[in-house]
Design a protein around this motif. Structure first.
Motif, mmCIF file in Angstrom:
data_model
loop_
_atom_site.group_PDB
_atom_site.id
_atom_site.type_symbol
_atom_site.label_atom_id
_atom_site.label_comp_id
_atom_site.label_asym_id
_atom_site.label_seq_id
_atom_site.Cartn_x
_atom_site.Cartn_y
_atom_site.Cartn_z
ATOM 1 N N ARG A 171 -0.474 2.828 14.774
ATOM 2 C CA ARG A 171 0.810 2.224 15.156
ATOM 3 C C ARG A 171 1.170 1.156 14.139
ATOM 4 N NH1 ARG A 171 -0.366 0.517 21.205
ATOM 5 N NH2 ARG A 171 -2.116 -0.294 20.047
ATOM 6 N N GLY A 172 2.446 0.891 13.998
ATOM 7 C CA GLY A 172 2.887 -0.201 13.146
ATOM 8 C C GLY A 172 2.984 0.183 11.684
ATOM 9 N N LEU A 173 3.066 -0.840 10.840
ATOM 10 C CA LEU A 173 3.266 -0.666 9.402
ATOM 11 C C LEU A 173 1.933 -0.653 8.666
ATOM 12 C CD1 LEU A 173 5.152 -0.683 6.870
ATOM 13 C CD2 LEU A 173 4.972 -3.178 6.938
ATOM 14 N N GLN A 218 -2.636 7.284 6.100
ATOM 15 C CA GLN A 218 -1.876 7.888 7.199
ATOM 16 C C GLN A 218 -1.349 6.782 8.088
ATOM 17 O OE1 GLN A 218 -3.747 11.099 9.384
ATOM 18 N NE2 GLN A 218 -5.216 11.386 7.743
ATOM 19 N N GLY A 219 -0.076 6.876 8.466
ATOM 20 C CA GLY A 219 0.477 5.864 9.337
ATOM 21 C C GLY A 219 1.820 6.264 9.899
ATOM 22 N N GLU A 220 2.253 5.466 10.856
ATOM 23 C CA GLU A 220 3.555 5.677 11.469
ATOM 24 C C GLU A 220 4.654 5.272 10.484
ATOM 25 O OE1 GLU A 220 5.409 4.931 15.849
ATOM 26 O OE2 GLU A 220 4.098 3.384 15.033
ATOM 27 N N HIS A 221 4.576 4.046 10.001
ATOM 28 C CA HIS A 221 5.483 3.531 8.975
ATOM 29 C C HIS A 221 4.609 3.138 7.792
ATOM 30 C CE1 HIS A 221 8.729 3.329 11.917
ATOM 31 N NE2 HIS A 221 7.839 2.806 12.747
ATOM 32 N N VAL A 222 4.920 3.686 6.608
ATOM 33 C CA VAL A 222 4.093 3.446 5.431
ATOM 34 C C VAL A 222 4.966 2.870 4.319
ATOM 35 C CG1 VAL A 222 2.592 4.508 3.693
ATOM 36 C CG2 VAL A 222 2.547 5.348 6.047
#
Length: 138
Positions: A21-23, A37-41
């Motif tokens: 979750r998050g940046l 890997q991420g939600e917002h990158v």
């Protein structure tokens, strides 16, 4: 490294980084040798590995690897890419080993080789972002 909130890296990380979750932010001067890997990158530094963003992706730095994104993508004027760029269907989960698998992997690593030291991260109470400073090397 797997975190369940935002994370910023301004130093060297010699493994994959997953933010559920998050940046996930690779700061200017930051280097990740592994997948991201991420939600917002947001990448302002360098990633030597694949990048997977589920919501938004902003690249102002360098990526040497394949890029998979589901939402929006923004390439800044200083962005350099060496790999394929592919839009994919939004994944509901990020591929991450379960906590039991991660614990077993740490035990296995401890028995066969040197385990990197645990480095304290600074939690910011006002932003839910953890910063890994230049002095922290994995």
């Amino acid at each position: 490294m797997i975190v369940d909130h935002g994370v910023s890296c301004f130093g060297l990380c010699n493994d994959s980084v997953i933010s559920t979750r998050g940046l996930l932010h690779v700061g200017e001067g930051g280097l990740i040798k592994g997948s991201v890997q991420g939600e917002h990158v947001r990448i302002d530094g360098r990633v030597d590995g694949n990048v997977h963003a589920r919501e938004s992706l902003e690249i102002n730095g360098h990526v040497a690897g394949d890029i998979l994104y589901s939402g929006t993508i923004r390439l800044g004027p200083g962005a350099t890419l060496n790999g394929t760029l592919k839009r994919v269907a939004r994944m509901l989960t990020i591929d991450a080993p379960s906590m039991a698998d991660a614990s077993a992997l740490q035990v296995e690593k401890a028995g066969s080789s040197v385990v990197p030291p645990v480095v304290a991260a600074t939690d910011k109470t006002d932003s839910s972002v953890t910063e890994l400073h230049r002095t922290a090397a994995f």
